[in-house]
Write an enzyme that holds these catalytic residues in place. Structure first.
Site, PDB file in Angstrom:
ATOM      1  N   CYS A   4      17.998   6.291  64.501  1.00 25.68           N
ATOM      2  CA  CYS A   4      17.427   5.604  65.472  1.00 25.68           C
ATOM      3  C   CYS A   4      16.132   5.127  65.355  1.00 25.68           C
ATOM      4  O   CYS A   4      15.172   6.022  65.180  1.00 25.68           O
ATOM      5  CB  CYS A   4      17.614   6.309  66.902  1.00 25.68           C
ATOM      6  N   CYS A   7      13.520   6.328  68.047  1.00 22.76           N
ATOM      7  CA  CYS A   7      13.321   7.856  67.858  1.00 22.76           C
ATOM      8  C   CYS A   7      12.535   8.336  66.865  1.00 22.76           C
ATOM      9  O   CYS A   7      11.441   9.054  66.856  1.00 22.76           O
ATOM     10  CB  CYS A   7      14.824   8.700  67.470  1.00 22.76           C
ATOM     11  N   ASP A  30       5.972  -4.926  70.883  1.00 18.57           N
ATOM     12  CA  ASP A  30       7.058  -5.355  70.201  1.00 18.57           C
ATOM     13  C   ASP A  30       6.565  -6.268  68.984  1.00 18.57           C
ATOM     14  O   ASP A  30       5.688  -6.879  69.055  1.00 18.57           O
ATOM     15  CB  ASP A  30       7.860  -6.210  71.134  1.00 18.57           C
ATOM     16  N   HIS A  46      16.412  10.358  73.477  1.00 15.48           N
ATOM     17  CA  HIS A  46      17.464   9.647  73.256  1.00 15.48           C
ATOM     18  C   HIS A  46      18.403   9.364  74.327  1.00 15.48           C
ATOM     19  O   HIS A  46      19.355  10.270  74.600  1.00 15.48           O
ATOM     20  CB  HIS A  46      18.155   9.595  71.748  1.00 15.48           C
ATOM     21  N   ASN A  87      18.291  -5.036  78.204  1.00 17.10           N
ATOM     22  CA  ASN A  87      19.404  -5.524  77.754  1.00 17.10           C
ATOM     23  C   ASN A  87      20.602  -4.316  77.490  1.00 17.10           C
ATOM     24  O   ASN A  87      19.818  -3.467  76.869  1.00 17.10           O
ATOM     25  CB  ASN A  87      19.267  -6.225  76.348  1.00 17.10           C
ATOM     26  N   GLY A  93      22.841  -8.635  74.055  1.00 18.24           N
ATOM     27  CA  GLY A  93      22.156  -8.707  72.894  1.00 18.24           C
ATOM     28  C   GLY A  93      21.244  -7.445  72.691  1.00 18.24           C
ATOM     29  O   GLY A  93      20.256  -7.585  71.946  1.00 18.24           O
ATOM     30  N   HIS A  98      18.427   2.499  71.925  1.00 19.74           N
ATOM     31  CA  HIS A  98      17.572   3.476  72.250  1.00 19.74           C
ATOM     32  C   HIS A  98      17.158   2.739  73.703  1.00 19.74           C
ATOM     33  O   HIS A  98      16.448   1.608  73.321  1.00 19.74           O
ATOM     34  CB  HIS A  98      16.720   3.886  71.433  1.00 19.74           C
ATOM     35  N   HIS A 100      15.229   0.864  76.287  1.00 22.37           N
ATOM     36  CA  HIS A 100      13.896   0.344  76.285  1.00 22.37           C
ATOM     37  C   HIS A 100      13.761  -0.741  77.243  1.00 22.37           C
ATOM     38  O   HIS A 100      14.631  -1.458  77.496  1.00 22.37           O
ATOM     39  CB  HIS A 100      13.429  -0.330  74.957  1.00 22.37           C
ATOM     40  N   HIS A 102      11.626  -3.842  78.069  1.00 28.39           N
ATOM     41  CA  HIS A 102      10.587  -5.136  77.710  1.00 28.39           C
ATOM     42  C   HIS A 102       9.820  -5.307  79.079  1.00 28.39           C
ATOM     43  O   HIS A 102      10.055  -5.617  79.967  1.00 28.39           O
ATOM     44  CB  HIS A 102      11.510  -6.280  77.444  1.00 28.39           C
TER      45      HIS A 102
HETATM   46  P1  AMP Z   1      16.705  -5.675  72.211  1.00 31.12           P
HETATM   47  O1  AMP Z   1      17.280  -7.052  71.786  1.00 31.12           O
HETATM   48  O2  AMP Z   1      16.609  -5.507  73.742  1.00 31.12           O
HETATM   49  O3  AMP Z   1      17.552  -4.118  71.789  1.00 31.12           O
HETATM   50  O4  AMP Z   1      15.227  -5.162  71.984  1.00 31.12           O
HETATM   51  C1  AMP Z   1      14.961  -4.613  70.835  1.00 31.12           C
HETATM   52  C2  AMP Z   1      13.292  -5.156  70.504  1.00 31.12           C
HETATM   53  O5  AMP Z   1      12.844  -4.333  69.461  1.00 31.12           O
HETATM   54  C3  AMP Z   1      13.284  -6.400  69.860  1.00 31.12           C
HETATM   55  O6  AMP Z   1      12.334  -7.192  70.824  1.00 31.12           O
HETATM   56  C4  AMP Z   1      12.557  -6.255  68.571  1.00 31.12           C
HETATM   57  O7  AMP Z   1      11.623  -7.180  68.358  1.00 31.12           O
HETATM   58  C5  AMP Z   1      11.933  -4.740  68.917  1.00 31.12           C
HETATM   59  N1  AMP Z   1      11.727  -3.921  67.749  1.00 31.12           N
HETATM   60  C6  AMP Z   1      12.627  -3.588  66.640  1.00 31.12           C
HETATM   61  N2  AMP Z   1      12.244  -2.828  65.834  1.00 31.12           N
HETATM   62  C7  AMP Z   1      10.817  -2.730  65.972  1.00 31.12           C
HETATM   63  C8  AMP Z   1       9.710  -1.908  65.544  1.00 31.12           C
HETATM   64  N3  AMP Z   1       9.671  -1.249  64.582  1.00 31.12           N
HETATM   65  N4  AMP Z   1       8.434  -1.954  66.527  1.00 31.12           N
HETATM   66  C9  AMP Z   1       8.330  -2.553  67.632  1.00 31.12           C
HETATM   67  N5  AMP Z   1       9.388  -3.334  68.148  1.00 31.12           N
HETATM   68  C10 AMP Z   1      10.723  -3.319  67.359  1.00 31.12           C
HETATM   69 ZN    ZN Z   2      16.809   6.991  69.751  1.00 32.36          ZN
END
Ligand code: AMP
Ligand code: ZN
Length: 114
Positions: A4, A7, A30, A46, A87, A93, A98, A100, A102
Site C-alpha cells: 500500500c 502505508c 497530493d 490501513h 472517493n 475512481g 487506503h 484518504h 482530499h
Molecule cells: P483517489 O483517486 O481518490 O484514490 O486519489 C488518489 C490520490 O493520491 C490522487 O490525487 C493522486 O495524485 C495521489 N497520490 C498518488 N500517489 C501519491 C504520492 N506518492 N504522494 C502524494 N499523492 C499521491
Molecule cells: Zn495502507
C-alpha cells in the site's frame, strides 16, 4: 498493509511533503494537485475505503475532521473555503485503496463535480 503506497508514506519508505502529523493521522500534499491547495489527509492505520469504516475504527475519522480546521488554517484556506472529497470504489475512481480525504482549495471550485 503490504504494497500500500499510503502505508509506505506513513512509514516514510516513500517521501511526501507532510503538512501535519500526529499519532494517528497524516496530511501531505497530493503529488498531482487539482487545485492550488490539494492535500490528502489519511489515517495512519490501513483502512481500505469508507466501506471498511466501523464503530470500532471510526474514532480516527472523527479525529480527522476535528483536525481539518487546523490543517486548513495552516494552508491558508480556512476562511476562503475548501472542499473535502472522498472517493470510494470503482465508480468514484478511487485509485489508492487506503482511505484518504482530499482537501482542495485556493480557488473557486465548480459544482457539481464530474
Ligand atoms: P483517489 O483517486 O481518490 O484514490 O486519489 C488518489 C490520490 O493520491 C490522487 O490525487 C493522486 O495524485 C495521489 N497520490 C498518488 N500517489 C501519491 C504520492 N506518492 N504522494 C502524494 N499523492 C499521491
Ligand atoms: Zn495502507
Amino acid at each position: 498493509m503490504d504494497g500500500c503506497i499510503f502505508c509506505k508514506i506513513v512509514d516514510k519508505q516513500i517521501p511526501s511533503r507532510i503538512v501535519y502529523e500526529d499519532d494517528s493521522i497524516l496530511a501531505f500534499h497530493d503529488i498531482d494537485p487539482k487545485a492550488p491547495v490539494h492535500v490528502l489527509v489519511i489515517p495512519k492505520q490501513h483502512i481500505t475505503s469508507i466501506n471498511e469504516v466501523t464503530q470500532e475504527n471510526s474514532q480516527v475519522i472523527a479525529h480527522i475532521f476535528a483536525t481539518m480546521p487546523k490543517i486548513a488554517q495552516q494552508l491558508g484556506i480556512k476562511d476562503s473555503g475548501y472542499r473535502v472529497v472522498v472517493n470510494c470504489g470503482k465508480d468514484a475512481g478511487q485509485a489508492v485503496n487506503h482511505l484518504h480525504y482530499h482537501v482542495l482549495g485556493g480557488r473557486s471550485l465548480t459544482w457539481p463535480p464530474g
